[in-house]
Design an enzyme around this catalytic site. Sequence first.
Site, PDB file in Angstrom:
ATOM      1  N   HIS A  36       0.836  -1.293  -0.070  1.00  0.00           N
ATOM      2  CA  HIS A  36       0.010  -0.336  -0.046  1.00  0.00           C
ATOM      3  C   HIS A  36       0.820   1.217  -0.166  1.00  0.00           C
ATOM      4  O   HIS A  36       0.565   2.203  -0.832  1.00  0.00           O
ATOM      5  CB  HIS A  36      -0.845   0.045   1.302  1.00  0.00           C
ATOM      6  CG  HIS A  36      -1.710  -1.069   1.363  1.00  0.00           C
ATOM      7  ND1 HIS A  36      -1.721  -2.035   2.368  1.00  0.00           N
ATOM      8  CD2 HIS A  36      -2.862  -1.346   0.719  1.00  0.00           C
ATOM      9  CE1 HIS A  36      -2.833  -2.980   2.009  1.00  0.00           C
ATOM     10  NE2 HIS A  36      -3.417  -2.393   1.239  1.00  0.00           N
ATOM     11  N   GLN A  60     -18.246  -5.624  -0.952  1.00  0.00           N
ATOM     12  CA  GLN A  60     -17.398  -6.360  -1.645  1.00  0.00           C
ATOM     13  C   GLN A  60     -17.152  -7.790  -1.197  1.00  0.00           C
ATOM     14  O   GLN A  60     -16.387  -8.558  -1.963  1.00  0.00           O
ATOM     15  CB  GLN A  60     -16.160  -5.474  -2.083  1.00  0.00           C
ATOM     16  CG  GLN A  60     -15.216  -5.344  -1.091  1.00  0.00           C
ATOM     17  CD  GLN A  60     -14.233  -4.248  -1.525  1.00  0.00           C
ATOM     18  OE1 GLN A  60     -14.342  -3.145  -1.579  1.00  0.00           O
ATOM     19  NE2 GLN A  60     -13.058  -4.920  -2.158  1.00  0.00           N
TER      20      GLN A  60
HETATM   21  P1  PAJ Z   1      -6.827  -3.223  -0.565  1.00  0.00           P
HETATM   22  O1  PAJ Z   1      -6.762  -4.815  -0.776  1.00  0.00           O
HETATM   23  O2  PAJ Z   1      -6.505  -2.503   1.010  1.00  0.00           O
HETATM   24  O3  PAJ Z   1      -5.815  -2.578  -1.577  1.00  0.00           O
HETATM   25  C1  PAJ Z   1      -5.512  -1.330  -1.703  1.00  0.00           C
HETATM   26  C2  PAJ Z   1      -4.879  -0.915  -2.944  1.00  0.00           C
HETATM   27  O4  PAJ Z   1      -3.460  -1.611  -2.511  1.00  0.00           O
HETATM   28  C3  PAJ Z   1      -5.197  -1.771  -4.010  1.00  0.00           C
HETATM   29  O5  PAJ Z   1      -5.332  -0.987  -5.172  1.00  0.00           O
HETATM   30  C4  PAJ Z   1      -4.458  -2.944  -4.064  1.00  0.00           C
HETATM   31  O6  PAJ Z   1      -4.289  -3.333  -5.543  1.00  0.00           O
HETATM   32  C5  PAJ Z   1      -2.971  -2.433  -3.602  1.00  0.00           C
HETATM   33  N1  PAJ Z   1      -2.083  -3.545  -3.172  1.00  0.00           N
HETATM   34  C6  PAJ Z   1      -2.454  -4.314  -2.301  1.00  0.00           C
HETATM   35  N2  PAJ Z   1      -1.375  -5.052  -1.999  1.00  0.00           N
HETATM   36  C7  PAJ Z   1      -0.368  -4.753  -3.034  1.00  0.00           C
HETATM   37  C8  PAJ Z   1       1.053  -5.161  -3.175  1.00  0.00           C
HETATM   38  N3  PAJ Z   1       1.453  -6.456  -2.835  1.00  0.00           N
HETATM   39  N4  PAJ Z   1       1.613  -4.356  -4.206  1.00  0.00           N
HETATM   40  C9  PAJ Z   1       0.785  -3.341  -4.918  1.00  0.00           C
HETATM   41  N5  PAJ Z   1      -0.416  -2.790  -4.363  1.00  0.00           N
HETATM   42  C10 PAJ Z   1      -0.924  -3.677  -3.571  1.00  0.00           C
HETATM   43  O7  PAJ Z   1      -8.275  -3.198  -3.047  1.00  0.00           O
HETATM   44  C11 PAJ Z   1      -8.909  -2.910  -2.066  1.00  0.00           C
HETATM   45  O8  PAJ Z   1      -8.142  -2.611  -0.951  1.00  0.00           O
HETATM   46  C12 PAJ Z   1     -10.328  -2.445  -2.359  1.00  0.00           C
HETATM   47  O9  PAJ Z   1     -10.974  -3.481  -3.224  1.00  0.00           O
HETATM   48  C13 PAJ Z   1     -10.561  -1.001  -2.779  1.00  0.00           C
HETATM   49  C14 PAJ Z   1      -9.957  -0.743  -3.897  1.00  0.00           C
HETATM   50  C15 PAJ Z   1     -10.096   0.083  -1.517  1.00  0.00           C
HETATM   51  C16 PAJ Z   1     -12.123  -0.700  -2.684  1.00  0.00           C
HETATM   52  O10 PAJ Z   1     -12.701  -1.063  -1.394  1.00  0.00           O
END
Ligand code: PAJ
Length: 279
Positions: A36, A60
């Site tokens: 993140h 979701q």
């Molecule tokens: P979350 O799983 O918290 O992820 C937030 C963002 O961080 C997403 O865009 C996800 O692809 C990115 N992310 C997570 N792990 C990662 C990693 N190892 N490398 C790069 N990016 C990473 O995805 C969500 O939340 C939700 O679906 C959200 C978009 C917030 C909607 O509720």
Amino acid sequence: MLVYTKIKSVEQKIKSLKKEASIGFVPTMGALHQGHISLIDIAKKENDFVVASIFVNPTQFDNLEDLTNYPKTIDKDLTLLKSSKCDLVFMPIAEGIYNNNVQSQHFDFDGLEFEMEGKFRKGHFNGVGTIVKRLFEIVKPNKAYFGEKDFQQLQIIRKLVDKYKIPIEIIGCEIFREKDGLAMSSRNSRLTKEQRNAAPFIYNTLKQAKVKFGTKNALEIKKWVEDEFKKQPLLTLEYFEIAEEETLQSIKKHDLNKKHRAFIAVFADKIRLIDNISL
Ligand code: PAJ
């Protein structure tokens, strides 16, 4: 770092900034890790003001147990965001952001929503689309940052802004990994020591699939991956697909004019892990 829970406070702040500052936005569900933070770092470089949101979006989740067990580490999250120089954190409550009606809107993402994650997590992308669209309306960023870790989600968000003509540039960011290759995920913290030790097998298999893509067809590679996972007592394969990046349609043959990716979802007991690799 500003921390707001009220929609009005965020909207007022954005209104006062918008004329002279570019705004970058990183939506999250908290339980933050370096994956993140890598998105925040990229957003910081490209914008004057960076907003992150933390909201575990109930609509979701197709599985109540997964929602209930979703890790919550608010103090640590705020410390991480502060040290990455994030400017504002928005932490709404469900009733507020959903206007007392915690339900998904229905979306047509031109079929992207029916592939892979869509087959196994019913309603998931309607939930993601609903919350991201709502967050975009409130934060009104110039650019929003999403990880390739959730590549299908990234393509669906691109489709969302395209279909609804939302003037936000969507930036896809590379997958951030642990030293042993495991893609960082909030769910990794729920793995037992044994499961954690087994988990790098997922990315190792993807890397080998990538090598095989030079000489073997997609069906042969799929069969090979399925056989590899049968030898793994702690990991259960849910799906492995080789698909075209734009449409996310599974492919049989290598088309040199298109970009392809291998996608995988695996269970370690009840913990679901996903990953992908560009081929
Ligand atoms: P979350 O799983 O918290 O992820 C937030 C963002 O961080 C997403 O865009 C996800 O692809 C990115 N992310 C997570 N792990 C990662 C990693 N190892 N490398 C790069 N990016 C990473 O995805 C969500 O939340 C939700 O679906 C959200 C978009 C917030 C909607 O509720």
